[in-house]
Write a protein that holds these residues in place. Structure first.
Motif, PDB file in Angstrom:
ATOM      1  N   LEU A  12      -7.601  -0.268  -0.996  1.00  0.00           N
ATOM      2  CA  LEU A  12      -7.732  -0.010   0.435  1.00  0.00           C
ATOM      3  C   LEU A  12      -7.632   1.464   0.786  1.00  0.00           C
ATOM      4  CD1 LEU A  12      -5.320  -2.861   1.508  1.00  0.00           C
ATOM      5  CD2 LEU A  12      -7.796  -2.887   1.830  1.00  0.00           C
ATOM      6  N   CYS A  13      -8.543   1.900   1.648  1.00  0.00           N
ATOM      7  CA  CYS A  13      -8.449   3.242   2.221  1.00  0.00           C
ATOM      8  C   CYS A  13      -8.788   3.096   3.697  1.00  0.00           C
ATOM      9  CB  CYS A  13      -9.347   4.240   1.495  1.00  0.00           C
ATOM     10  SG  CYS A  13     -11.102   3.977   1.679  1.00  0.00           S
ATOM     11  N   SER A  14      -9.046   4.203   4.381  1.00  0.00           N
ATOM     12  CA  SER A  14      -9.307   4.092   5.813  1.00  0.00           C
ATOM     13  C   SER A  14     -10.608   3.351   6.097  1.00  0.00           C
ATOM     14  CB  SER A  14      -9.368   5.463   6.481  1.00  0.00           C
ATOM     15  OG  SER A  14      -8.481   6.342   5.890  1.00  0.00           O
ATOM     16  N   TRP A  15     -11.677   3.755   5.413  1.00  0.00           N
ATOM     17  CA  TRP A  15     -12.986   3.174   5.722  1.00  0.00           C
ATOM     18  C   TRP A  15     -13.665   2.515   4.538  1.00  0.00           C
ATOM     19  CZ3 TRP A  15     -12.969   2.936  10.641  1.00  0.00           C
ATOM     20  CH2 TRP A  15     -12.342   3.931  11.391  1.00  0.00           C
ATOM     21  N   GLY A  16     -13.148   2.679   3.335  1.00  0.00           N
ATOM     22  CA  GLY A  16     -13.770   2.044   2.186  1.00  0.00           C
ATOM     23  C   GLY A  16     -14.688   2.953   1.387  1.00  0.00           C
ATOM     24  N   GLY A  43     -11.421  -1.279   3.936  1.00  0.00           N
ATOM     25  CA  GLY A  43     -10.579  -0.549   4.864  1.00  0.00           C
ATOM     26  C   GLY A  43      -9.337  -1.375   5.153  1.00  0.00           C
ATOM     27  N   THR A  44      -8.253  -0.691   5.497  1.00  0.00           N
ATOM     28  CA  THR A  44      -7.010  -1.404   5.780  1.00  0.00           C
ATOM     29  C   THR A  44      -7.172  -2.362   6.959  1.00  0.00           C
ATOM     30  OG1 THR A  44      -6.346   0.513   7.069  1.00  0.00           O
ATOM     31  CG2 THR A  44      -5.470   0.346   4.829  1.00  0.00           C
TER      32      THR A  44
END
Length: 107
Positions: A12-16, A43-44
């Motif tokens: 997971l990251c902010s936007w993928g 994304g998260t």
């Protein structure tokens, strides 16, 4: 959980965006070792909707502040959550991240 069981990992990251790059590297590392593994990136924000599909989750360093929130969702499905090893993330080291995941599911 056994390592021969299908591992379903989400990074997971902010936007993928960066997570999809890392997911590819981890997938390649798993294939090289003959492991059955599904590695997705996301994304998260969308984790809540699809958490039940996974049995392990990693958070990228830049979203570490969301760990408590993600862990709360993950706990409902008994999914271990950790931050991606920072060095492995910086180097996009799929093997090192795979080692981290295997350690998490064998604990």
């Amino acid at each position: 959980m056994e390592t021969n069981k299908d591992i379903k990992l989400i990074i997971l990251c902010s936007w993928g965006a960066t997570s999809s790059q890392l997911a590819k590297k981890v997938q390649e590392a798993a294939e090289k070792r003959g492991l059955t593994m599904t590695v997705d990136a996301g994304g998260t924000g969308e984790f809540k909707q699809k958490a039940e599909k996974y049995n392990v989750a990693l958070l990228e360093p830049q979203v570490r502040h969301l760990k408590k929130e993600v862990s709360k969702i993950a706990d409902a499905y008994q999914i271990p959550v950790e931050l991606v090893d920072q060095r492995a993330f910086a180097l996009m080291d799929g093997d090192k991240v795979l080692d981290q995941v295997l350690k998490m599911i064998n604990n």
